[in-house]
Design an enzyme around this catalytic site. Sequence first.
Site, PDB file in Angstrom:
ATOM      1  CG  HIS A 106      -1.986  -1.079   1.148  1.00 21.72           C
ATOM      2  ND1 HIS A 106      -2.516  -1.584  -0.025  1.00 21.72           N
ATOM      3  CD2 HIS A 106      -2.580  -1.779   2.162  1.00 21.72           C
ATOM      4  CE1 HIS A 106      -3.404  -2.539   0.272  1.00 21.72           C
ATOM      5  NE2 HIS A 106      -3.448  -2.681   1.572  1.00 21.72           N
ATOM      6  CG  HIS A 180      -7.484  -0.677   2.206  1.00 19.85           C
ATOM      7  ND1 HIS A 180      -7.924  -1.069   3.447  1.00 19.85           N
ATOM      8  CD2 HIS A 180      -6.661  -1.669   1.791  1.00 19.85           C
ATOM      9  CE1 HIS A 180      -7.372  -2.223   3.777  1.00 19.85           C
ATOM     10  NE2 HIS A 180      -6.601  -2.612   2.781  1.00 19.85           N
ATOM     11  CD  GLU A 310      -8.095  -3.612  -0.633  1.00 22.39           C
ATOM     12  OE1 GLU A 310      -6.954  -3.138  -0.867  1.00 22.39           O
ATOM     13  OE2 GLU A 310      -8.286  -4.598   0.109  1.00 22.39           O
TER      14      GLU A 310
END
Length: 345
Positions: A106, A180, A310
Amino acid sequence: MEFEIDVRAIEKDGNEAKVYLLKNGNGMEVEILSYGAILSRIVVPDREGKKENILLTYESPEGFFTDRYFFGATAGRYANRIANGKFELDGVAYQLATNNGENHLHGGVEGFNRKFWESEVLELDDAIGVKMSYFSEDGEEGYPGNLSTTISFVLHADNSLSITMEAETDQSTIVNLTHHGYFNLSGMKENILGHELQIFADHYTPVGAGLIPTGELAPVEGTPFDFRKAMTVGSRIAATGGGYDHNYVIKKIHDRDLTKMAELSHAGTGRRMLLHSDKPGVQFYSGNFLDGKQATQGVAYTKNYGLCLEPQFFPDSPNQPQFPSARLDPGDKYRHRIVYAFEVF
């Protein structure tokens, strides 16, 4: 329909962030922070008209300053995992920050969800929104190129929220941005194992050590990963081993067409969420690492208390040439559109 927007400021280490509350007059509210471009709350009515938040969140926006679960985060520059934090581009090897064991996750140690974004209200005729901007310098978290990114959050009258992400670079790089959020359509009354989920994918990407894809596009048929027909999340989760944290192959190519990816429903409240995106994959994560250490409004977020859907390029695609490419070159524009639409049944 009349729309409303309220704006207030919060502060961290001398930096100011804005908190935007958008309302559409049809029972839907959206709270967005300019810190991290975080979507912190979504309030939607149930079949009786009762309005409740359906995103895992904190007691106050300041709670996101120390978030470690990626609640509501804008994940970037690269959402999901890159094996060993390494990739090559045009023969040049790059080493990214490793923040998930030996892998990159991420965007790194301080991804886009930990940045202060510039923000402005979007004046629209039939909707209301906020546009956010962030300039990521060459070398940030190990990524090549200066990257200019904008994200527009727009609340519509039909109880849909569209998120449009755009980016441009001055050097060839990789980009994979997503939202997210952890959804719980029950309004936090129960975990998500009883939610019904349908994912419009015939294949998924199996994973090995560190949840890195093996490179295979495997059929979902005959496996606990088959959600082509609506199934409860918990009906076969035990057969997966550690739960769902897998990328589903909506398309094998990146054709940039907005496509229906998934539907999520909760029978008790009558809430349903429809997900559309123009990316080729969607990561389904069943909240396996929620540990109950965060409690909001008296509810402890234990394992499986929220789930993420996602939309994305596939995980580790810079190291998997058979996957759709997340490469972005100077002169091109990265664009990702996500639409979350809410209804009752």
